[in-house]
Design an enzyme around this catalytic site. Structure first.
Site, short mmCIF file in Angstrom:
data_model
loop_
_atom_site.label_atom_id
_atom_site.label_comp_id
_atom_site.label_asym_id
_atom_site.label_seq_id
_atom_site.Cartn_x
_atom_site.Cartn_y
_atom_site.Cartn_z
N THR A 75 0.85 -1.20 0.00
CA THR A 75 0.00 0.00 0.00
C THR A 75 0.88 1.24 0.00
O THR A 75 0.69 2.16 -0.81
CB THR A 75 -0.92 0.01 1.24
OG1 THR A 75 -1.79 -1.12 1.17
CG2 THR A 75 -1.75 1.29 1.31
N ASN A 154 -5.33 -9.69 -7.64
CA ASN A 154 -5.52 -10.37 -6.36
C ASN A 154 -6.86 -11.09 -6.23
O ASN A 154 -7.01 -11.98 -5.41
CB ASN A 154 -5.34 -9.38 -5.20
CG ASN A 154 -6.15 -8.12 -5.37
OD1 ASN A 154 -6.01 -7.40 -6.35
ND2 ASN A 154 -7.03 -7.86 -4.44
N GLN A 182 1.12 -9.54 -5.59
CA GLN A 182 0.72 -10.94 -5.73
C GLN A 182 1.68 -11.74 -6.61
O GLN A 182 1.47 -12.93 -6.83
CB GLN A 182 -0.69 -11.05 -6.32
CG GLN A 182 -1.80 -10.47 -5.45
CD GLN A 182 -2.11 -11.33 -4.23
OE1 GLN A 182 -1.70 -12.50 -4.12
NE2 GLN A 182 -2.86 -10.77 -3.30
N SER A 202 5.20 -6.77 -1.29
CA SER A 202 4.73 -6.86 0.10
C SER A 202 5.32 -8.12 0.74
O SER A 202 5.50 -9.13 0.08
CB SER A 202 3.20 -6.93 0.10
OG SER A 202 2.74 -7.14 1.42
N GLY A 203 5.60 -8.05 2.03
CA GLY A 203 6.15 -9.22 2.73
C GLY A 203 5.10 -10.29 3.03
O GLY A 203 5.36 -11.48 2.89
N THR A 242 12.73 4.86 11.10
CA THR A 242 13.67 3.83 11.55
C THR A 242 13.34 2.50 10.89
O THR A 242 12.19 2.07 10.89
CB THR A 242 13.59 3.69 13.08
OG1 THR A 242 13.93 4.96 13.65
CG2 THR A 242 14.53 2.62 13.59
N CYS A 329 -19.24 -4.80 2.24
CA CYS A 329 -20.47 -4.69 3.02
C CYS A 329 -20.64 -3.27 3.53
O CYS A 329 -19.79 -2.74 4.25
CB CYS A 329 -20.45 -5.65 4.21
SG CYS A 329 -20.45 -7.36 3.70
C1 LIG Z 1 -2.21 -7.12 -0.63
C2 LIG Z 1 -2.09 -6.26 -1.82
C3 LIG Z 1 -1.74 -4.91 -1.68
C4 LIG Z 1 -1.51 -4.26 -0.34
O1 LIG Z 1 -0.36 -4.74 0.28
P1 LIG Z 1 -0.06 -4.44 1.82
O2 LIG Z 1 1.33 -4.92 2.00
O3 LIG Z 1 -1.07 -5.23 2.59
O4 LIG Z 1 -0.20 -2.97 2.03
C5 LIG Z 1 -1.61 -4.15 -2.84
N1 LIG Z 1 -1.82 -4.69 -4.04
C6 LIG Z 1 -2.17 -5.97 -4.21
C7 LIG Z 1 -2.37 -6.51 -5.59
C8 LIG Z 1 -2.32 -6.79 -3.10
O5 LIG Z 1 -2.69 -8.07 -3.28
#
Ligand SMILES: *Cc1c(COP(=O)(O)O)cnc(C)c1O
Length: 383
Positions: A75, A154, A182, A202-203, A242, A329
């Site tokens: 994000t 996703n 993804q 993303s981790g 940090t 929702c």
């Molecule tokens: C999960 C996801 C994000 C967000 O990642 P975070 O590390 O949770 O902020 C953004 N883009 C896609 C396609 C995702 O699947």
């Protein structure tokens, strides 16, 4: 009965090997110091761990370690990429191209940029959830400065042709950002050859911890990303704060592990998805949203005919199987997934669909249990 977790696209558990490694960077007897502390050895050790993690991920992605910026997740990477480039390129133009089925982290950032005076074109994908390079070509104007498309969707698992789109954009000198949350660690990504300028990772989608991510920023004197978080000037001024050594070490370990296991993990997912699809096929009147053949095998999005848009009831009826509907929702009613609407499903079809996503720890026994539960629940809803 134990819950069968089929929501790996939302998040994955941390691989035990990753968690073990992270523990070494937290406690008083561990490497806990501030990596920016230059005055003592403990700080240097932490800095070494951070830089080693950067090198490990750079190796997996075939890029230079100096091209990677640590963030709090995809994000933030998406926000930094889009806002950071829009800010520095404003004098060259005000037009941005993306798609209608991006993650909210891209769509909402684009919405904010629109309120700052930028113009955004939201391309509609084809029925498989894919953006065609020709559509991108048609959308380009004299004002276009930036384009952003996701690697793997996703909700659908559909995969964009990033290389073809990238070549097109590069020939027009337009900055290209890719949301690869993804795809990172799951598909082969070679940033030396892929014509992409910025890429988000993303981790926690890849068996690493939540709260850590990376933004790849190609080394190019003409590519500047303006900081969105100001502070101590960390990460070459692009992202202050940090650095969380344990998160960084964890994400790097997760990437290395995923890279080593790529073929094995993909084959496992392919087998599970086939088992799941064949199992629920006895129901009849079901269809895959997106494309079974060309999509990422960890995700399958299925529309169940004859349940009259009661996806939420189905979700309730299969409580011991954790899946997702993609719908939002609100207080009064349910909005169908904008991704499913985006590929042309009507309201009832979208509200009759479930996304099931499998992962490294999913077993054939779990798929069998999930199939039985889903078949029973759908049969009951239909009668
Ligand atoms: C999960 C996801 C994000 C967000 O990642 P975070 O590390 O949770 O902020 C953004 N883009 C896609 C396609 C995702 O699947």
């Amino acid at each position: 009965m134990q819950t069968v977790y089929l929501d790996y696209a939302a998040t994955t558990p941390v691989d035990p090997a990753v968690a073990k490694k992270m523990m070494e960077y937290l406690t008083p007897d561990g490497c806990f110091a501030n990596p920016a502390s230059r005055a003592h050895m403990l700080g240097w050790f932490a800095e070494q761990a951070v830089e080693n993690g950067r090198l490990q991920i750079a190796k997996v992605l075939n890029c230079d370690a100096r091209e990677l910026v640590w963030t709090s997740g995809a994000t933030e990477s998406n926000n930094l990429a889009l806002k950071g480039v829009a800010e520095t390129r404003r004098s060259r133009g005000n037009h941005i191209i993306t798609s209608a089925v991006e993650h909210k982290a891209v769509l909402d950032t684009c919405g904010w940029l629109e309120r700052q005076g930028f113009e955004v074109t939201y391309l509609q994908p084809n029925a498989q959830g894919v953006i065609e390079p020709e559509q991108v070509a048609e959308a380009i104007t004299e004002q276009t400065i930036l384009a952003s498309f996701m690697f793997v969707n996703n909700e659908l698992g559909s995969i964009n042709n990033i290389a073809a789109i990238g070549e097109l954009l590069r020939s027009k000198d337009i900055v290209f950002h890719v949301d690869a949350a993804q795809a990172g660690g799951k598909l082969t990504i070679d940033l030396k050859t892929l014509p992409v300028d910025l890429m988000s990772f993303s981790g926690h989608k890849i068996y690493g911890p939540k709260g850590i991510g990376v933004l790849y920023v190609r080394r190019d004197p003409d590519l500047k990303v303006a900081a969105q978080i100001h502070g101590g000037g960390h990460e070459r001024g692009m992202r202050s704060g940090t650095l969380p050594t344990h998160q960084i070490v964890g994400m790097a370990e997760a990437f290395v592990l995923a890279d080593e296991r790529r073929e094995q993990d993909l084959e496992h997912l392919q087998a599970l998805r086939t088992q799941l699809w064949q199992g629920i096929s006895v129901l009849g009147d079901i269809s895959v949203n997106g494309d079974f053949e060309s999509g990422f095998p960890g995700i399958i999005n299925v529309c169940f005919g004859g349940i009259g848009g009661q996806g939420e009831s189905l979700l309730m009826a299969i409580k011991e199987v954790a899946v997702s509907t993609g719908s939002a929702c609100n207080s009064a009613n349910v909005d169908p997934s904008y991704v499913l609407s985006g590929i042309g499903l009507n309201r009832e079809q979208a509200l009759s669909s479930l996304r099931m996503s499998m992962g490294r720890f999913t077993t054939t026994e779990e798929i069998e249990q999930a199939v039985n539960t889903i078949v029973t629940a759908v049969t009951a809803l239909r009668s």
